[in-house]
Design a protein around this motif. Structure first.
Motif, PDB file in Angstrom:
ATOM      1  N   ALA A 111      -9.803   5.616  -2.389  1.00  0.00           N
ATOM      2  CA  ALA A 111      -9.053   5.536  -1.567  1.00  0.00           C
ATOM      3  C   ALA A 111      -7.595   5.484  -1.322  1.00  0.00           C
ATOM      4  O   ALA A 111      -6.425   5.511  -0.711  1.00  0.00           O
ATOM      5  CB  ALA A 111      -8.968   3.519  -1.115  1.00  0.00           C
ATOM      6  N   LEU A 112      -7.218   4.874  -3.173  1.00  0.00           N
ATOM      7  CA  LEU A 112      -5.931   5.555  -3.551  1.00  0.00           C
ATOM      8  C   LEU A 112      -5.216   7.187  -3.231  1.00  0.00           C
ATOM      9  O   LEU A 112      -4.301   8.048  -3.118  1.00  0.00           O
ATOM     10  CB  LEU A 112      -5.368   5.295  -5.105  1.00  0.00           C
ATOM     11  CG  LEU A 112      -3.951   6.455  -5.734  1.00  0.00           C
ATOM     12  CD1 LEU A 112      -2.879   5.598  -4.945  1.00  0.00           C
ATOM     13  CD2 LEU A 112      -4.429   5.647  -7.466  1.00  0.00           C
ATOM     14  N   GLY A 131      -5.242   8.034   0.404  1.00  0.00           N
ATOM     15  CA  GLY A 131      -3.753   8.018   1.005  1.00  0.00           C
ATOM     16  C   GLY A 131      -2.527   9.261   0.329  1.00  0.00           C
ATOM     17  O   GLY A 131      -1.841   9.613   0.588  1.00  0.00           O
ATOM     18  N   ILE A 153       1.158   3.795  -2.697  1.00  0.00           N
ATOM     19  CA  ILE A 153       0.250   5.207  -2.890  1.00  0.00           C
ATOM     20  C   ILE A 153       1.668   6.315  -2.722  1.00  0.00           C
ATOM     21  O   ILE A 153       1.480   7.807  -3.478  1.00  0.00           O
ATOM     22  CB  ILE A 153       0.373   5.608  -1.315  1.00  0.00           C
ATOM     23  CG1 ILE A 153      -0.952   4.808  -0.737  1.00  0.00           C
ATOM     24  CG2 ILE A 153       0.038   7.047  -0.393  1.00  0.00           C
ATOM     25  CD1 ILE A 153      -2.178   5.711  -1.431  1.00  0.00           C
ATOM     26  N   HIS A 181      -4.019  -3.967  -2.222  1.00  0.00           N
ATOM     27  CA  HIS A 181      -3.583  -2.821  -2.380  1.00  0.00           C
ATOM     28  C   HIS A 181      -4.258  -1.891  -1.284  1.00  0.00           C
ATOM     29  O   HIS A 181      -4.172  -0.913   0.046  1.00  0.00           O
ATOM     30  CB  HIS A 181      -1.850  -2.953  -2.321  1.00  0.00           C
ATOM     31  CG  HIS A 181      -1.848  -3.418  -2.625  1.00  0.00           C
ATOM     32  ND1 HIS A 181      -0.646  -4.852  -1.621  1.00  0.00           N
ATOM     33  CD2 HIS A 181      -1.105  -4.136  -3.911  1.00  0.00           C
ATOM     34  CE1 HIS A 181       0.375  -5.675  -2.338  1.00  0.00           C
ATOM     35  NE2 HIS A 181      -0.733  -5.809  -3.608  1.00  0.00           N
ATOM     36  N   VAL A 182      -4.887  -1.338  -2.095  1.00  0.00           N
ATOM     37  CA  VAL A 182      -5.947  -0.225  -2.615  1.00  0.00           C
ATOM     38  C   VAL A 182      -7.555  -0.152  -2.358  1.00  0.00           C
ATOM     39  O   VAL A 182      -7.668  -1.005  -4.087  1.00  0.00           O
ATOM     40  CB  VAL A 182      -5.417   0.587  -3.140  1.00  0.00           C
ATOM     41  CG1 VAL A 182      -5.857   2.341  -3.240  1.00  0.00           C
ATOM     42  CG2 VAL A 182      -3.789   1.228  -2.961  1.00  0.00           C
ATOM     43  N   ARG A 186       0.964  -1.191   0.088  1.00  0.00           N
ATOM     44  CA  ARG A 186      -0.066   0.138   0.090  1.00  0.00           C
ATOM     45  C   ARG A 186       0.675   1.508  -0.033  1.00  0.00           C
ATOM     46  O   ARG A 186       0.068   1.837  -0.781  1.00  0.00           O
ATOM     47  CB  ARG A 186      -1.261  -0.230   0.921  1.00  0.00           C
ATOM     48  CG  ARG A 186      -1.680   0.768   0.650  1.00  0.00           C
ATOM     49  CD  ARG A 186      -3.041   0.979   2.488  1.00  0.00           C
ATOM     50  NE  ARG A 186      -3.744   2.169   2.349  1.00  0.00           N
ATOM     51  CZ  ARG A 186      -3.893   3.645   2.726  1.00  0.00           C
ATOM     52  NH1 ARG A 186      -2.366   3.841   2.717  1.00  0.00           N
ATOM     53  NH2 ARG A 186      -5.312   4.280   2.401  1.00  0.00           N
TER      54      ARG A 186
END
Length: 186
Positions: free
Chosen positions: A52-53, A56, A12, A46-47, A8
């Motif tokens: 959500a990305l 982050g 990011i 991971h995301v 993650r």
């Protein structure tokens, strides 16, 4: 099989670097997958989503900006602190225009991590404003004005928004001097 080193945090960071190159609103999962050398569905391990990305990237960017201004303001107060914040903010934004764009939105009320990082960044501004004798609601107003002016100027600069033949750095110093005089008058 997961790609070694892909997690993650790495995704990011790669998204933040991509945002600096192509603009924060232009980051997509497909472009990011291409950047890190995987197929798009692999990113979702991971995301959870593009949102959500972006969240982050926003939190990482706010953390980086907080660290840049906190380092610059250390041991300073009042006008000297405001000038240090302004200089650090501008330099960081010019170095990271996509990340800078990601720092605009305030975190949602249920976003504990985002609210913590923004609160820490705001505290740097509030501490600097203590040197002007500003406290409470007046300090919050002053911090908002300071953030708005600095962010707005460097956002325009990053977007190529200043076309007149005057050196942009001189105009920025004028803005900061004007803010300092306004804060003194408050």
């Amino acid at each position: 099989m997961p790609r070694p080193g892909l997690n993650r945090a790495a995704i990011i960071s790669a998204g933040a670097a991509l945002a600096d190159e192509i603009g924060f609103p232009n980051v997509t999962m497909g472009l990011l997958a291409e950047r890190v050398g995987v197929r798009t569905p692999s990113l979702y391990k991971h995301v959870d989503s593009l949102e959500a990305l972006r969240h982050g990237i926003s939190v990482q960017a706010m953390r980086e900006l907080r660290d840049a201004v906190a380092g610059a303001v250390s041991g300073r107060s009042g006008p000297d602190a405001v000038r240090a914040i302004a200089g650090a903010h501008r330099q960081w934004a010019l170095d990271h225009p996509g990340r800078h764009a990601a720092t605009v939105r305030a975190p949602a009320t249920d976003d504990e991590e985002g609210r913590r990082v923004v609160g820490e960044a705001m505290q740097v501004f509030l501490n600097a404003l203590n040197g002007f004798g500003l406290h409470g609601a007046q300090a919050v107003d002053a911090a908002r004005v300071l953030r708005s002016a600095l962010h707005g100027f460097v956002s325009l600069e990053c977007a190529g928004g200043f076309g007149l033949p005057r050196e942009v750095a001189r105009s920025y110093r004028f803005l900061v001097d004007t803010l300092v005089e306004g804060l003194r008058a408050a």
